[in-house]
Design an enzyme around this catalytic site. Structure first.
Site, PDB file in Angstrom:
ATOM      1  N   SER A  34      16.707   2.896   8.301  1.00 54.02           N
ATOM      2  CA  SER A  34      16.731   2.484   6.889  1.00 54.02           C
ATOM      3  C   SER A  34      15.992   3.511   6.029  1.00 54.02           C
ATOM      4  O   SER A  34      16.399   3.817   4.913  1.00 54.02           O
ATOM      5  CB  SER A  34      16.045   1.128   6.712  1.00 54.02           C
ATOM      6  OG  SER A  34      16.931   0.081   6.998  1.00 54.02           O
ATOM      7  N   ASP A  65       5.325   5.290  11.627  1.00 48.29           N
ATOM      8  CA  ASP A  65       5.137   6.219  10.509  1.00 48.29           C
ATOM      9  C   ASP A  65       6.280   6.217   9.500  1.00 48.29           C
ATOM     10  O   ASP A  65       6.744   7.273   9.071  1.00 48.29           O
ATOM     11  CB  ASP A  65       4.932   7.657  11.029  1.00 48.29           C
ATOM     12  CG  ASP A  65       3.525   7.837  11.568  1.00 48.29           C
ATOM     13  OD1 ASP A  65       2.594   7.206  11.021  1.00 48.29           O
ATOM     14  OD2 ASP A  65       3.365   8.569  12.555  1.00 48.29           O
ATOM     15  N   LYS A 124       9.971  -9.288   3.557  1.00 51.57           N
ATOM     16  CA  LYS A 124      11.058  -9.982   4.265  1.00 51.57           C
ATOM     17  C   LYS A 124      11.626 -11.068   3.363  1.00 51.57           C
ATOM     18  O   LYS A 124      10.915 -11.616   2.518  1.00 51.57           O
ATOM     19  CB  LYS A 124      10.510 -10.642   5.543  1.00 51.57           C
ATOM     20  CG  LYS A 124      11.587 -10.950   6.545  1.00 51.57           C
ATOM     21  CD  LYS A 124      11.927  -9.702   7.323  1.00 51.57           C
ATOM     22  CE  LYS A 124      12.885  -9.942   8.432  1.00 51.57           C
ATOM     23  NZ  LYS A 124      12.872  -8.792   9.365  1.00 51.57           N
ATOM     24  N   HIS A 166       0.844  -1.207   0.000  1.00 51.33           N
ATOM     25  CA  HIS A 166       0.000   0.000   0.000  1.00 51.33           C
ATOM     26  C   HIS A 166       0.870   1.244   0.000  1.00 51.33           C
ATOM     27  O   HIS A 166       0.428   2.328  -0.372  1.00 51.33           O
ATOM     28  CB  HIS A 166      -0.944   0.003   1.215  1.00 51.33           C
ATOM     29  CG  HIS A 166      -0.239  -0.003   2.536  1.00 51.33           C
ATOM     30  ND1 HIS A 166       0.529  -1.061   2.947  1.00 51.33           N
ATOM     31  CD2 HIS A 166      -0.158   0.913   3.514  1.00 51.33           C
ATOM     32  CE1 HIS A 166       1.048  -0.784   4.135  1.00 51.33           C
ATOM     33  NE2 HIS A 166       0.650   0.414   4.496  1.00 51.33           N
ATOM     34  N   ARG A 167       2.099   1.086   0.463  1.00 56.76           N
ATOM     35  CA  ARG A 167       3.117   2.132   0.373  1.00 56.76           C
ATOM     36  C   ARG A 167       4.325   1.469  -0.269  1.00 56.76           C
ATOM     37  O   ARG A 167       4.632   0.320   0.045  1.00 56.76           O
ATOM     38  CB  ARG A 167       3.516   2.623   1.765  1.00 56.76           C
ATOM     39  CG  ARG A 167       2.416   3.337   2.514  1.00 56.76           C
ATOM     40  CD  ARG A 167       2.610   4.848   2.372  1.00 56.76           C
ATOM     41  NE  ARG A 167       1.387   5.583   2.642  1.00 56.76           N
ATOM     42  CZ  ARG A 167       1.041   6.052   3.837  1.00 56.76           C
ATOM     43  NH1 ARG A 167       1.808   5.851   4.863  1.00 56.76           N
ATOM     44  NH2 ARG A 167      -0.079   6.727   3.985  1.00 56.76           N
ATOM     45  N   LYS A 182       5.092  -2.782  11.706  1.00 58.07           N
ATOM     46  CA  LYS A 182       6.199  -1.998  12.254  1.00 58.07           C
ATOM     47  C   LYS A 182       6.289  -0.636  11.569  1.00 58.07           C
ATOM     48  O   LYS A 182       6.350   0.402  12.222  1.00 58.07           O
ATOM     49  CB  LYS A 182       7.483  -2.796  11.997  1.00 58.07           C
ATOM     50  CG  LYS A 182       8.634  -2.456  12.872  1.00 58.07           C
ATOM     51  CD  LYS A 182       9.861  -3.290  12.500  1.00 58.07           C
ATOM     52  CE  LYS A 182       9.760  -4.747  12.883  1.00 58.07           C
ATOM     53  NZ  LYS A 182      11.047  -5.466  12.776  1.00 58.07           N
ATOM     54  N   LYS A 229       9.417  -3.005   2.415  1.00 57.37           N
ATOM     55  CA  LYS A 229      10.705  -2.933   3.104  1.00 57.37           C
ATOM     56  C   LYS A 229      10.865  -4.055   4.109  1.00 57.37           C
ATOM     57  O   LYS A 229       9.901  -4.425   4.789  1.00 57.37           O
ATOM     58  CB  LYS A 229      10.752  -1.582   3.842  1.00 57.37           C
ATOM     59  CG  LYS A 229      12.088  -1.202   4.355  1.00 57.37           C
ATOM     60  CD  LYS A 229      12.999  -0.640   3.289  1.00 57.37           C
ATOM     61  CE  LYS A 229      14.402  -0.412   3.789  1.00 57.37           C
ATOM     62  NZ  LYS A 229      15.183  -1.674   3.863  1.00 57.37           N
TER      63      LYS A 229
HETATM   64  N1  GLU Z   1      15.627  -6.513   9.559  1.00 57.03           N
HETATM   65  C1  GLU Z   1      15.223  -5.343  10.286  1.00 57.03           C
HETATM   66  C2  GLU Z   1      13.843  -5.530  10.879  1.00 57.03           C
HETATM   67  O1  GLU Z   1      13.405  -6.620  11.082  1.00 57.03           O
HETATM   68  C3  GLU Z   1      15.375  -4.072   9.455  1.00 57.03           C
HETATM   69  C4  GLU Z   1      14.494  -3.950   8.276  1.00 57.03           C
HETATM   70  C5  GLU Z   1      14.817  -2.757   7.383  1.00 57.03           C
HETATM   71  O2  GLU Z   1      15.607  -1.928   7.779  1.00 57.03           O
HETATM   72  O3  GLU Z   1      14.261  -2.716   6.291  1.00 57.03           O
HETATM   73  O4  GLU Z   1      13.189  -4.609  11.243  1.00 57.03           O
END
Ligand code: GLU
Length: 475
Positions: free
Chosen positions: A368, A104, A111, A70-71, A99, A75
């Site tokens: 990140s 935000d 993953k 959706h965004r 998360k 990540k």
């Molecule tokens: N692997 C980390 C997490 O579980 C970082 C993920 C990221 O920075 O994209 O939150």
């Protein structure tokens, strides 16, 4: 590892996360369908590829799951572990969605995982494997600066991220934003200062904010600030080390036990985290470390009497079997999914406060996000305005000194006339995000009596934000 722990309880990791989400959805007034849409993983890919190792071919298998888009980009990290499977990767991708929403960060959740014991391979072999895995993901549309951006996770770090970025750059030399294809890169190659420490630093900031709310601290059965609190840490990897190091050196916490693969070391007076980390690097374990007693059954030390327990190793370590024996009053989930669904319920009944993973370890993805912005901007934070702010600070000092005819002490001058560099800005941005996240969670829990704990509050916050996007732009 993860799978067996969860399977023993008749529930996979993904089901455990789903249960927690279901529980949150139950108490919300959600449009029909949104809850269902939230629970499915949008896409997942499995790749198997051969790599020549020492003259013979080995086949490697890995996954990348996109839970939400959706965004964009979606990540999340890529883990290298001997035991990892699609279920685990999907569960972790879902956690990334929540998360990002809680703190935000405007990303979807993803993953990746590769079945490998990285310790068994030499550097050049790991490079070949990583580059090949990256090519597979890029070729199948699961890795690009606009759509899907990996980062480090268990078993991976800046080195692997550097190789992945270079692989992408070789395939797309005309993509001016190629640096944004991965975060957690080495600082010399587009990484942002402060990313490596970010997740552990975020755990520290989360605990600091919690301890600013004394009524919450009291309800956990504790009092006072972080100073002197007795902390048990499981896992002295990147996250556990930084959390323990900062809590000890900056907040005066006592790290009374460290649990590692080969066992645990305990010292009620507090362990020197940096010394232990050095010893661990040199010997590969904690056994034999002077100045502490060794316990071969490391995980039993999760039950040690302490104020704060920080599981920073892996999922599924606090289960229905040991939940009743946990004596900590606060559990800060630095790892993803360390407390299973049934353990969570037992701990909650006993009033143990859990600062949930989806918020507690969000420091990594927050920084990140900063790294990705830096890469798209093609400029280091602070590069343009640092000297400007320094000069302005100097003028303010001169003006105050002239107007009051008093000298400002040097230590104060230094802080007034200091321009922020990248480290300062990243840390302050991380601190701000963690503070706001905790405040929102506390408020949300107070606002609705059906919300019994922080985890539920965090999920409700995340689901509300994602549902709003779905309502605005469709799923
Ligand atoms: N692997 C980390 C997490 O579980 C970082 C993920 C990221 O920075 O994209 O939150």
């Amino acid at each position: 590892m993860s799978d067996t722990k969860f399977a023993q309880q008749g529930m996979s990791f993904r089901q455990s996360v789903e249960h927690m989400v279901d529980h949150a959805i139950e108490i919300m007034d959600l449009d029909a369908g949104i809850g269902d849409a939230l629970k499915v993983c949008k896409s997942v890919i499995q790749v198997s590829f051969p790599v020549e190792i020492d003259g013979h071919v080995e086949i490697f298998t890995g996954w990348r799951a996109t839970h939400s888009d959706h965004r964009l980009p979606s990540k999340g990290g890529i883990r290298y572990a001997p035991i990892v499977d699609q279920d685990e990767v999907e569960a972790l991708a879902a956690l990334m969605t929540y998360k990002c929403a809680i703190v935000d960060v405007p990303f979807g959740g993803s993953k990746g995982g590769l079945i490998i014991d990285p310790k068994k391979y030499e550097r050049h072999q790991l490079e070949a494997i990583t580059r090949r895995f990256a090519r597979e993901l890029i070729g199948k549309g699961f890795m690009s600066p606009a759509k899907n951006v990996p980062a480090p996770d268990m078993g991976t770090g800046p080195q692997e991220m550097g190789w992945m970025t270079d692989t992408y750059r070789n395939l797309f030399p005309d993509d001016i934003n190629y640096m944004g294809v991965v975060t957690g890169k080495p600082v010399e190659h587009g990484g942002v200062r402060g990313r490596n420490e970010a997740t552990g630093r975020g755990v520290q900031y989360a605990l600091r904010e919690f301890f600013r709310h004394q009524d919450e601290v009291k309800s956990a059965g504790l009092e006072g600030d972080l100073g002197g609190k007795r902390v048990v840490v499981q896992g002295l990897g990147n996250v556990g080390y930084h959390a323990a190091h900062f809590l000890q050196t900056e907040d005066d916490c006592k790290i009374i036990a460290i649990i590692e693969r080969d066992g645990a070391i305990v010292n009620p007076e507090g362990l020197d985290v940096d010394n232990v980390a050095l010893y661990l690097r040199e010997t590969g374990g904690v056994e034999g470390y002077e100045d502490a007693t060794f316990q071969a059954d490391g995980s039993s030390m999760l039950e040690l009497d302490c104020d704060i327990l920080i599981p920073a190793a892996m999922e599924g370590v606090i289960t229905h079997e040991n939940a009743d024996k946990i004596k900590a009053r606060v559990i800060a989930e630095a790892a993803n999914g360390p407390v299973t669904y049934s353990a969570d319920q037992k701990l909650q009944q006993r009033g143990v406060v859990i600062i949930p993973d989806a918020y507690c370890n969000a420091g990594g993805v927050i920084v990140s996000y900063f790294e990705w912005i830096r890469n798209l901007n093609h400029v280091r934070f602070g590069r343009i305005d640092k000297r400007f702010h320094e000069a302005r600070g100097q003028k303010i000092i001169t003006a105050i000194e002239m107007a009051t005819d008093t000298k400002i002490p040097d230590w104060l001058k230094e802080s007034i006339a200091c321009g922020a560099d990248e480290f300062d800005l990243v840390r302050s941005g991380l601190d701000d995000s963690m503070r706001l996240g905790m405040q929102e969670i506390i408020e949300k829990r107070r606002s609705n009596e059906k919300i019994e704990d922080y985890r539920m509050a965090a999920y409700v916050i995340a689901i509300e934000k994602i549902a709003r996007t779905y309502r605005d732009i469709g799923y």
